[in-house]
Design an enzyme around this catalytic site. Structure first.
Site, PDB file in Angstrom:
ATOM      1  N   GLY A  45       0.777  -1.239   0.000  1.00 53.71           N
ATOM      2  CA  GLY A  45       0.000   0.000   0.000  1.00 53.71           C
ATOM      3  C   GLY A  45       0.807   1.286   0.000  1.00 53.71           C
ATOM      4  CG  ASP A 105      -8.278   1.064  10.626  1.00 53.15           C
ATOM      5  OD1 ASP A 105      -9.104   1.939  10.394  1.00 53.15           O
ATOM      6  OD2 ASP A 105      -8.599  -0.116  10.878  1.00 53.15           O
ATOM      7  CG  PHE A 154     -12.330   0.314   3.175  1.00 56.86           C
ATOM      8  CD1 PHE A 154     -11.463  -0.250   4.097  1.00 56.86           C
ATOM      9  CD2 PHE A 154     -12.155   0.004   1.831  1.00 56.86           C
ATOM     10  CE1 PHE A 154     -10.448  -1.107   3.707  1.00 56.86           C
ATOM     11  CE2 PHE A 154     -11.154  -0.863   1.427  1.00 56.86           C
ATOM     12  CZ  PHE A 154     -10.299  -1.423   2.372  1.00 56.86           C
TER      13      PHE A 154
HETATM   14  P1  5GP Z   1      -3.973  -0.931  11.527  1.00 55.68           P
HETATM   15  O1  5GP Z   1      -2.981  -1.939  11.984  1.00 55.68           O
HETATM   16  O2  5GP Z   1      -3.596   0.482  11.870  1.00 55.68           O
HETATM   17  O3  5GP Z   1      -5.375  -1.284  11.975  1.00 55.68           O
HETATM   18  O4  5GP Z   1      -4.097  -1.092   9.966  1.00 55.68           O
HETATM   19  C1  5GP Z   1      -3.227  -0.535   9.065  1.00 55.68           C
HETATM   20  C2  5GP Z   1      -3.415  -1.203   7.722  1.00 55.68           C
HETATM   21  O5  5GP Z   1      -4.788  -1.496   7.483  1.00 55.68           O
HETATM   22  C3  5GP Z   1      -3.023  -0.294   6.576  1.00 55.68           C
HETATM   23  O6  5GP Z   1      -1.681  -0.467   6.234  1.00 55.68           O
HETATM   24  C4  5GP Z   1      -3.907  -0.776   5.466  1.00 55.68           C
HETATM   25  O7  5GP Z   1      -3.322  -1.873   4.818  1.00 55.68           O
HETATM   26  C5  5GP Z   1      -5.148  -1.256   6.153  1.00 55.68           C
HETATM   27  N1  5GP Z   1      -6.218  -0.248   6.124  1.00 55.68           N
HETATM   28  C6  5GP Z   1      -6.732   0.434   7.173  1.00 55.68           C
HETATM   29  N2  5GP Z   1      -7.699   1.279   6.774  1.00 55.68           N
HETATM   30  C7  5GP Z   1      -7.804   1.128   5.438  1.00 55.68           C
HETATM   31  C8  5GP Z   1      -8.612   1.758   4.447  1.00 55.68           C
HETATM   32  O8  5GP Z   1      -9.455   2.627   4.691  1.00 55.68           O
HETATM   33  N3  5GP Z   1      -8.405   1.350   3.166  1.00 55.68           N
HETATM   34  C9  5GP Z   1      -7.501   0.393   2.821  1.00 55.68           C
HETATM   35  N4  5GP Z   1      -7.391   0.093   1.534  1.00 55.68           N
HETATM   36  N5  5GP Z   1      -6.716  -0.200   3.734  1.00 55.68           N
HETATM   37  C10 5GP Z   1      -6.856   0.162   5.029  1.00 55.68           C
END
Ligand code: 5GP
Length: 182
Positions: A45, A105, A154
């Site tokens: 990403g 996130d 999202f």
């Molecule tokens: P965390 O560990 O902070 O919950 O998640 C981070 C990862 O979740 C990001 O690197 C990404 O891959 C995915 N992610 C979180 N929110 C989104 C979103 O709104 N869209 C997409 N495509 N990926 C997300």
């Protein structure tokens, strides 16, 4: 692809100026460090964000790659961080690591990676995210550099995917919930 987008959240122009702003902050903060700066691009990403950011940073740097997963094909975090591709370095304590992430996130991925690199003896570890969704935080974590805070939606584009699709959109947009069954 554009038919699946509900709303453009960050335009191409705004993405460019966010990268300008972050690169300037990073250049200013690291220019006096006597360690080497290594950007860690979190695949897949952060690929587009890393390339746009690195060409604007005006001090010597190296890049490295890690691949981690917390999402499968769903739009909610599993909370379990898998490292699929790791860095291999002998010079950990001589390095200022800057982890480049597309979006924060729950915060679990980055807080896990910071802890992991520190445990391996990194000289310093900081984090830079293009986007942040603080409303979704599940752990106590704040990125050191953040392009833009966004609401809980999202998003796809500029490297971000849903089921490996939409990464090549030049902007960040909110995916229509009916596309992912939300
Ligand atoms: P965390 O560990 O902070 O919950 O998640 C981070 C990862 O979740 C990001 O690197 C990404 O891959 C995915 N992610 C979180 N929110 C989104 C979103 O709104 N869209 C997409 N495509 N990926 C997300």
């Amino acid at each position: 692809m554009t038919a699946d987008i509900q709303e453009i959240l960050v335009s191409e122009e705004e993405l460019q100026s966010l990268c300008d702003k972050l690169a300037k902050q990073i250049t200013d903060d690291y220019k006096k460090s006597d360690r080497k700066l290594v950007l860690i691009c979190i695949l897949k990403g952060s690929l587009m964000f890393t390339t746009e950011l690195m060409k604007r940073i005006d001090i010597p740097l190296e890049i490295d790659f890690m691949k981690v997963s917390s999402y499968g094909t769903k739009t909610v975090s599993s909370g379990y961080i898998n490292i699929h591709l790791d860095i291999k370095r002998e010079d950990m304590e001589e390095v200022d690591f800057l982890i480049i992430e597309d979006i924060v996130d729950s915060g679990k991925t980055l807080s896990h990676l910071v802890r992991y690199l520190k445990e391996r003896g990194a000289g310093s570890v900081r984090t830079c995210t293009l986007l942040d969704k603080p409303d979704r935080r599940a752990v106590d974590f704040d990125p050191d550099y953040c392009g833009k805070v966004i609401p809980d939606a999202f998003v796809v584009g500029f490297g971000l995917d849903f089921n490996e699709k939409y990464r090549n959109l030049p902007y960040v947009g909110i995916l229509k919930p009916e596309v992912y069954g939300g």
